[in-house]
Design a protein around this motif. Sequence first.
Motif, mmCIF file in Angstrom:
data_model
loop_
_atom_site.group_PDB
_atom_site.id
_atom_site.type_symbol
_atom_site.label_atom_id
_atom_site.label_comp_id
_atom_site.label_asym_id
_atom_site.label_seq_id
_atom_site.Cartn_x
_atom_site.Cartn_y
_atom_site.Cartn_z
ATOM 1 N N GLU A 71 30.203 46.156 38.135
ATOM 2 C CA GLU A 71 31.190 46.154 39.222
ATOM 3 C C GLU A 71 32.587 45.864 38.699
ATOM 4 O O GLU A 71 33.556 46.508 39.110
ATOM 5 C CB GLU A 71 30.823 45.121 40.287
ATOM 6 N N GLU A 72 32.690 44.884 37.800
ATOM 7 C CA GLU A 72 33.995 44.550 37.231
ATOM 8 C C GLU A 72 34.555 45.730 36.455
ATOM 9 O O GLU A 72 35.725 46.098 36.620
ATOM 10 C CB GLU A 72 33.881 43.329 36.314
ATOM 11 N N GLU A 73 33.728 46.334 35.617
ATOM 12 C CA GLU A 73 34.173 47.474 34.816
ATOM 13 C C GLU A 73 34.620 48.628 35.709
ATOM 14 O O GLU A 73 35.671 49.238 35.487
ATOM 15 C CB GLU A 73 33.052 47.921 33.882
ATOM 16 N N SER A 74 33.850 48.913 36.731
ATOM 17 C CA SER A 74 34.180 49.996 37.649
ATOM 18 C C SER A 74 35.513 49.736 38.350
ATOM 19 O O SER A 74 36.367 50.629 38.448
ATOM 20 C CB SER A 74 33.057 50.155 38.679
ATOM 21 N N LEU A 75 35.708 48.520 38.826
ATOM 22 C CA LEU A 75 36.950 48.178 39.527
ATOM 23 C C LEU A 75 38.151 48.245 38.591
ATOM 24 O O LEU A 75 39.201 48.799 38.945
ATOM 25 C CB LEU A 75 36.846 46.791 40.168
ATOM 26 N N LEU A 76 38.000 47.701 37.395
ATOM 27 C CA LEU A 76 39.103 47.724 36.427
ATOM 28 C C LEU A 76 39.554 49.146 36.145
ATOM 29 O O LEU A 76 40.744 49.441 36.138
ATOM 30 C CB LEU A 76 38.676 47.073 35.114
ATOM 31 N N TYR A 77 38.600 50.022 35.897
ATOM 32 C CA TYR A 77 38.948 51.368 35.472
ATOM 33 C C TYR A 77 39.214 52.328 36.622
ATOM 34 O O TYR A 77 39.714 53.422 36.401
ATOM 35 C CB TYR A 77 37.903 51.900 34.491
ATOM 36 N N SER A 78 38.949 51.909 37.860
ATOM 37 C CA SER A 78 39.298 52.755 39.001
ATOM 38 C C SER A 78 40.554 52.250 39.702
ATOM 39 O O SER A 78 41.382 53.035 40.127
ATOM 40 C CB SER A 78 38.142 52.844 39.996
ATOM 41 N N ASP A 79 40.711 50.928 39.837
ATOM 42 C CA ASP A 79 41.844 50.360 40.568
ATOM 43 C C ASP A 79 42.838 49.616 39.676
ATOM 44 O O ASP A 79 43.921 49.279 40.140
ATOM 45 C CB ASP A 79 41.352 49.372 41.638
ATOM 46 N N GLY A 80 42.469 49.345 38.455
ATOM 47 C CA GLY A 80 43.333 48.569 37.573
ATOM 48 C C GLY A 80 44.531 49.365 37.083
ATOM 49 O O GLY A 80 44.490 50.586 36.957
ATOM 50 N N VAL A 81 45.613 48.651 36.834
ATOM 51 C CA VAL A 81 46.830 49.218 36.274
ATOM 52 C C VAL A 81 47.098 48.439 34.990
ATOM 53 O O VAL A 81 46.795 47.250 34.908
ATOM 54 C CB VAL A 81 48.007 49.057 37.265
ATOM 55 N N HIS A 82 47.632 49.090 33.974
ATOM 56 C CA HIS A 82 47.911 48.445 32.688
ATOM 57 C C HIS A 82 46.612 47.971 32.018
ATOM 58 O O HIS A 82 46.596 46.942 31.344
ATOM 59 C CB HIS A 82 48.863 47.245 32.842
ATOM 60 N N VAL A 83 45.513 48.707 32.195
ATOM 61 C CA VAL A 83 44.221 48.318 31.624
ATOM 62 C C VAL A 83 44.239 48.554 30.119
ATOM 63 O O VAL A 83 44.727 49.576 29.636
ATOM 64 C CB VAL A 83 43.073 49.108 32.294
ATOM 65 N N LYS A 84 43.723 47.560 29.383
ATOM 66 C CA LYS A 84 43.607 47.619 27.928
ATOM 67 C C LYS A 84 42.153 47.337 27.553
ATOM 68 O O LYS A 84 41.375 46.866 28.386
ATOM 69 C CB LYS A 84 44.502 46.551 27.282
ATOM 70 N N PRO A 85 41.777 47.574 26.305
ATOM 71 C CA PRO A 85 40.392 47.284 25.883
ATOM 72 C C PRO A 85 39.988 45.820 26.074
ATOM 73 O O PRO A 85 38.813 45.523 26.250
ATOM 74 C CB PRO A 85 40.380 47.669 24.402
ATOM 75 N N ASN A 86 40.958 44.891 26.064
ATOM 76 C CA ASN A 86 40.650 43.469 26.218
ATOM 77 C C ASN A 86 40.890 42.972 27.642
ATOM 78 O O ASN A 86 40.966 41.771 27.893
ATOM 79 C CB ASN A 86 41.434 42.626 25.215
ATOM 80 N N SER A 87 41.004 43.902 28.604
ATOM 81 C CA SER A 87 41.215 43.520 30.005
ATOM 82 C C SER A 87 39.953 42.913 30.597
ATOM 83 O O SER A 87 38.847 43.360 30.322
ATOM 84 C CB SER A 87 41.597 44.747 30.841
ATOM 85 N N ARG A 88 40.157 41.909 31.419
ATOM 86 C CA ARG A 88 39.089 41.293 32.206
ATOM 87 C C ARG A 88 39.670 40.891 33.547
ATOM 88 O O ARG A 88 40.872 40.677 33.673
ATOM 89 C CB ARG A 88 38.549 40.029 31.514
ATOM 90 N N LEU A 89 38.794 40.768 34.544
ATOM 91 C CA LEU A 89 39.200 40.212 35.824
ATOM 92 C C LEU A 89 38.935 38.717 35.751
ATOM 93 O O LEU A 89 37.797 38.297 35.519
ATOM 94 C CB LEU A 89 38.436 40.860 36.976
ATOM 95 N N SER A 90 39.967 37.931 35.938
ATOM 96 C CA SER A 90 39.821 36.482 35.766
ATOM 97 C C SER A 90 38.883 35.868 36.803
ATOM 98 O O SER A 90 38.316 34.806 36.572
ATOM 99 C CB SER A 90 41.187 35.793 35.784
ATOM 100 N N CYS A 91 38.664 36.552 37.920
ATOM 101 C CA CYS A 91 37.727 36.031 38.925
ATOM 102 C C CYS A 91 36.284 36.097 38.439
ATOM 103 O O CYS A 91 35.402 35.472 39.030
ATOM 104 C CB CYS A 91 37.871 36.779 40.255
ATOM 105 N N GLN A 92 36.044 36.826 37.361
ATOM 106 C CA GLN A 92 34.697 36.975 36.831
ATOM 107 C C GLN A 92 34.428 36.096 35.611
ATOM 108 O O GLN A 92 33.406 36.231 34.941
ATOM 109 C CB GLN A 92 34.437 38.445 36.488
ATOM 110 N N ILE A 93 35.346 35.179 35.334
ATOM 111 C CA ILE A 93 35.191 34.254 34.210
ATOM 112 C C ILE A 93 35.063 32.837 34.762
ATOM 113 O O ILE A 93 36.066 32.216 35.142
ATOM 114 C CB ILE A 93 36.378 34.361 33.228
ATOM 115 N N PRO A 94 33.846 32.326 34.853
ATOM 116 C CA PRO A 94 33.666 30.969 35.372
ATOM 117 C C PRO A 94 34.188 29.928 34.382
ATOM 118 O O PRO A 94 34.159 30.128 33.167
ATOM 119 C CB PRO A 94 32.156 30.846 35.561
#
Length: 110
Positions: A71-94
């Motif tokens: 889900e995170e990968e899909s959202l990053l690459y469909s809705d993300g802007v300025h995505v890089k190979p080291n991009s993460r959604l901070s809400c998914q890092i406990p």
Amino acid sequence: MSDVKITVIDREGTEHEIMAPTDMSMNLMETIKAYELAEEGTFGICGGMLMCASCQCYKLNDTEVPEMGDEEESLLYSDGVHVKPNSRLSCQIPITLDIEGLKVEIAPEP
């Protein structure tokens, strides 16, 4: 109470060394918002529901974080802007003891 040290570079390029509590079931997005390191209304807009990608950050070191889910990968690459190979959604890092020393940079505002 155990805290972990995390370094966050804000959108202006300022580096902040923060202490994040591991006993409150928080994630990195919530911690960044609690420390007010991103302008209100521009970061974590969906509240961590995996719906907006506004909490994107760049992981800058080799500290282990949980694997990126589909889900995170899909959202990053469909809705993300300025995505890089080291991009993460901070809400998914406990916030856990395992991320001690993590260094991230908040992605530019979309």
